[in-house]
Enzyme design. Sequence first.
Site, PDB file in Angstrom:
ATOM      1  N   GLY A  15       6.688  -5.135  -3.404  1.00  0.00           N
ATOM      2  CA  GLY A  15       7.114  -6.144  -4.368  1.00  0.00           C
ATOM      3  C   GLY A  15       6.842  -5.730  -5.801  1.00  0.00           C
ATOM      4  N   LEU A  16       5.606  -5.338  -6.063  1.00  0.00           N
ATOM      5  CA  LEU A  16       5.225  -4.932  -7.421  1.00  0.00           C
ATOM      6  C   LEU A  16       5.877  -3.593  -7.783  1.00  0.00           C
ATOM      7  CD1 LEU A  16       3.535  -5.934  -9.727  1.00  0.00           C
ATOM      8  CD2 LEU A  16       1.490  -5.149  -8.537  1.00  0.00           C
ATOM      9  N   ASP A  49       3.076   8.662   4.393  1.00  0.00           N
ATOM     10  CA  ASP A  49       1.893   7.803   4.494  1.00  0.00           C
ATOM     11  C   ASP A  49       0.768   8.393   3.637  1.00  0.00           C
ATOM     12  OD1 ASP A  49       0.945   5.558   6.713  1.00  0.00           O
ATOM     13  OD2 ASP A  49      -0.720   6.792   5.937  1.00  0.00           O
ATOM     14  N   LEU A  50      -0.113   7.515   3.157  1.00  0.00           N
ATOM     15  CA  LEU A  50      -1.260   7.988   2.372  1.00  0.00           C
ATOM     16  C   LEU A  50      -2.221   8.837   3.204  1.00  0.00           C
ATOM     17  CD1 LEU A  50      -2.094   4.707   0.393  1.00  0.00           C
ATOM     18  CD2 LEU A  50      -1.257   6.847  -0.624  1.00  0.00           C
ATOM     19  N   SER A  73      -1.641  -5.120   1.269  1.00  0.00           N
ATOM     20  CA  SER A  73      -1.860  -6.001   0.118  1.00  0.00           C
ATOM     21  C   SER A  73      -2.364  -7.395   0.501  1.00  0.00           C
ATOM     22  CB  SER A  73      -0.565  -6.114  -0.687  1.00  0.00           C
ATOM     23  OG  SER A  73       0.465  -6.624   0.136  1.00  0.00           O
ATOM     24  N   HIS A 111      -9.356 -10.170  -5.473  1.00  0.00           N
ATOM     25  CA  HIS A 111     -10.101 -10.393  -4.230  1.00  0.00           C
ATOM     26  C   HIS A 111     -11.334  -9.492  -4.106  1.00  0.00           C
ATOM     27  CE1 HIS A 111      -7.247 -13.369  -3.154  1.00  0.00           C
ATOM     28  NE2 HIS A 111      -6.277 -12.525  -3.474  1.00  0.00           N
ATOM     29  N   TYR A 138      -9.861  -6.739   2.887  1.00  0.00           N
ATOM     30  CA  TYR A 138      -8.922  -6.310   1.841  1.00  0.00           C
ATOM     31  C   TYR A 138      -9.626  -6.229   0.474  1.00  0.00           C
ATOM     32  CZ  TYR A 138      -5.321  -6.983  -1.725  1.00  0.00           C
ATOM     33  OH  TYR A 138      -4.555  -6.868  -2.859  1.00  0.00           O
ATOM     34  N   SER A 167      -2.059 -12.701  -9.707  1.00  0.00           N
ATOM     35  CA  SER A 167      -0.864 -12.893  -8.867  1.00  0.00           C
ATOM     36  C   SER A 167       0.334 -12.457  -9.693  1.00  0.00           C
ATOM     37  CB  SER A 167      -0.675 -14.360  -8.498  1.00  0.00           C
ATOM     38  OG  SER A 167      -1.784 -14.858  -7.802  1.00  0.00           O
TER      39      SER A 167
HETATM   40  P1  NAI Z   1       3.362  -4.899  -1.109  1.00  0.00           P
HETATM   41  O1  NAI Z   1       2.718  -5.098   0.219  1.00  0.00           O
HETATM   42  O2  NAI Z   1       4.637  -5.586  -1.395  1.00  0.00           O
HETATM   43  O3  NAI Z   1       3.560  -3.340  -1.374  1.00  0.00           O
HETATM   44  C1  NAI Z   1       2.651  -2.361  -0.952  1.00  0.00           C
HETATM   45  C2  NAI Z   1       3.434  -1.105  -0.608  1.00  0.00           C
HETATM   46  O4  NAI Z   1       2.510  -0.116  -0.167  1.00  0.00           O
HETATM   47  C3  NAI Z   1       4.460  -1.336   0.519  1.00  0.00           C
HETATM   48  O5  NAI Z   1       5.743  -0.921   0.110  1.00  0.00           O
HETATM   49  C4  NAI Z   1       3.932  -0.495   1.655  1.00  0.00           C
HETATM   50  O6  NAI Z   1       4.959   0.113   2.442  1.00  0.00           O
HETATM   51  C5  NAI Z   1       3.107   0.561   0.928  1.00  0.00           C
HETATM   52  N1  NAI Z   1       2.051   1.079   1.774  1.00  0.00           N
HETATM   53  C6  NAI Z   1       1.146   0.362   2.510  1.00  0.00           C
HETATM   54  N2  NAI Z   1       0.358   1.197   3.210  1.00  0.00           N
HETATM   55  C7  NAI Z   1       0.768   2.449   2.906  1.00  0.00           C
HETATM   56  C8  NAI Z   1       0.341   3.732   3.335  1.00  0.00           C
HETATM   57  N3  NAI Z   1      -0.659   3.889   4.210  1.00  0.00           N
HETATM   58  N4  NAI Z   1       0.996   4.822   2.857  1.00  0.00           N
HETATM   59  C9  NAI Z   1       2.012   4.666   1.969  1.00  0.00           C
HETATM   60  N5  NAI Z   1       2.471   3.490   1.545  1.00  0.00           N
HETATM   61  C10 NAI Z   1       1.844   2.388   2.009  1.00  0.00           C
HETATM   62  O7  NAI Z   1       2.263  -5.304  -2.201  1.00  0.00           O
HETATM   63  P2  NAI Z   1       2.485  -5.626  -3.738  1.00  0.00           P
HETATM   64  O8  NAI Z   1       2.447  -7.076  -3.933  1.00  0.00           O
HETATM   65  O9  NAI Z   1       3.629  -4.848  -4.248  1.00  0.00           O
HETATM   66  O10 NAI Z   1       1.130  -5.048  -4.363  1.00  0.00           O
HETATM   67  C11 NAI Z   1       1.034  -3.706  -4.809  1.00  0.00           C
HETATM   68  C12 NAI Z   1      -0.427  -3.349  -5.003  1.00  0.00           C
HETATM   69  O11 NAI Z   1      -1.030  -4.234  -5.925  1.00  0.00           O
HETATM   70  C13 NAI Z   1      -1.251  -3.447  -3.709  1.00  0.00           C
HETATM   71  O12 NAI Z   1      -2.213  -2.412  -3.714  1.00  0.00           O
HETATM   72  C14 NAI Z   1      -1.935  -4.790  -3.831  1.00  0.00           C
HETATM   73  O13 NAI Z   1      -3.154  -4.808  -3.121  1.00  0.00           O
HETATM   74  C15 NAI Z   1      -2.144  -4.887  -5.330  1.00  0.00           C
HETATM   75  N6  NAI Z   1      -2.186  -6.270  -5.788  1.00  0.00           N
HETATM   76  C16 NAI Z   1      -1.040  -6.997  -5.858  1.00  0.00           C
HETATM   77  C17 NAI Z   1      -1.065  -8.285  -6.321  1.00  0.00           C
HETATM   78  C18 NAI Z   1       0.191  -9.084  -6.501  1.00  0.00           C
HETATM   79  O14 NAI Z   1       0.095 -10.181  -7.037  1.00  0.00           O
HETATM   80  N7  NAI Z   1       1.362  -8.588  -6.111  1.00  0.00           N
HETATM   81  C19 NAI Z   1      -2.339  -8.937  -6.681  1.00  0.00           C
HETATM   82  C20 NAI Z   1      -3.489  -8.064  -6.573  1.00  0.00           C
HETATM   83  C21 NAI Z   1      -3.402  -6.773  -6.150  1.00  0.00           C
HETATM   84  C1  15L Z   2      -3.450 -10.069  -3.893  1.00  0.00           C
HETATM   85  O1  15L Z   2      -4.322  -9.211  -3.971  1.00  0.00           O
HETATM   86  C2  15L Z   2      -2.286  -9.920  -3.003  1.00  0.00           C
HETATM   87  O2  15L Z   2      -1.885  -8.577  -2.876  1.00  0.00           O
HETATM   88  C3  15L Z   2      -1.092 -10.765  -3.452  1.00  0.00           C
HETATM   89  O3  15L Z   2      -0.123 -10.781  -2.408  1.00  0.00           O
HETATM   90  C4  15L Z   2      -1.527 -12.176  -3.803  1.00  0.00           C
HETATM   91  O4  15L Z   2      -1.996 -12.821  -2.650  1.00  0.00           O
HETATM   92  C5  15L Z   2      -2.608 -12.134  -4.864  1.00  0.00           C
HETATM   93  O5  15L Z   2      -3.672 -11.259  -4.507  1.00  0.00           O
HETATM   94  C6  15L Z   2      -3.234 -13.491  -5.156  1.00  0.00           C
HETATM   95  O6  15L Z   2      -4.450 -13.591  -5.162  1.00  0.00           O
HETATM   96  O7  15L Z   2      -2.479 -14.431  -5.436  1.00  0.00           O
END
Ligand code: NAI
Ligand code: 15L
Length: 269
Positions: A15-16, A49-50, A73, A111, A138, A167
């Site tokens: 998403g991000l 993969d990582l 995430s 978190h 997480y 968020s």
């Molecule tokens: P998301 O779940 O939509 O995207 C994460 C991406 O990482 C996915 O495309 C997934 O395929 C990839 N991924 C997961 N495991 C993997 C692996 N082992 N190897 C390679 N790729 C892998 O999450 P989002 O919302 O885009 O968040 C991005 C980052 O920001 C995450 O690390 C999340 O923890 C962090 N984050 C996001 C927040 C938000 O509000 N969207 C809030 C706080 C932190």
């Molecule tokens: C996160 O760390 C998650 O990746 C995101 O999906 C949201 O749940 C966000 O925190 C949140 O706290 O709203």
Amino acid sequence: MPTPRTLLLTGAAGGLGTLMRSLLPEYGYELRLFDVRPIEGEPDAITADLSDRDALREAVRGVDAVLHLAGISLEAPFEKILRSNIEGTYNLYEAAREAGVPRIVFASSNHAVGFTPAPRAGEPPVPVDTPRRPDTFYGLSKSFGEDLAQLYWDRHGLETVSVRIGSCFAEPTDVRMLSVWMSPADGARLFHAALTAEEVGHTVVYGSSANTRLWWDLTSARALGYEPRDDSEPYAEKLIAGLGELDPGNPAHTHLGGRFVVDPPVWPY
Ligand code: NAI
Ligand code: 15L
């Protein structure tokens, strides 16, 4: 520091990652995309993969910086968090160290400090040096990532800005998010500031917009040159009318981590 030209974006399919793929090129970055999931319309993206250290070595070759978004995430079984978020982030840092990449911007999370009580009316915002209180495995993995970043700065001189994102979605969708929301445009501003500020060492910042109801202190983010332009307040009336005010008797409403402290959402795939 001048804008890094080539930026490795891990988690580019997420998403991000998708939001940043559209917003960051305006700042002058050429993006190299990495994700375990293929990305439609991006034939040059690295699909790996990582845990694949060879793929990571290839991915970091010649880049000027990394924006590390890849990982699970939400809450998940410890073994999965261990593999993707803990070992995966270590693998990335090792590849970056070997290749001499000077800076990583790490997507940490609120978190990592999720069990911290949200400030009540009249109390000061939560400082960046508040003790870490992860609310989930997480959150624990994000706490690990911040410590890993500190180690790689102290031992190897690899710089990191750890961004404890609140968020980051197009709009806030619940009342807690009025306090922790980061608009995608402010997200791009903050990541750009983190990628270009001088001499960051290892800096921890909160990632959010300039919300009227903000729970935490943005001083360290602003010190990087971040100037948020958005505020969640225009969404407040409608959200509160539909969902009610935050309930002081509900732990999910009174801690930074929201529902993660009582009913953590699990990995959806
Ligand atoms: P998301 O779940 O939509 O995207 C994460 C991406 O990482 C996915 O495309 C997934 O395929 C990839 N991924 C997961 N495991 C993997 C692996 N082992 N190897 C390679 N790729 C892998 O999450 P989002 O919302 O885009 O968040 C991005 C980052 O920001 C995450 O690390 C999340 O923890 C962090 N984050 C996001 C927040 C938000 O509000 N969207 C809030 C706080 C932190
Ligand atoms: C996160 O760390 C998650 O990746 C995101 O999906 C949201 O749940 C966000 O925190 C949140 O706290 O709203």
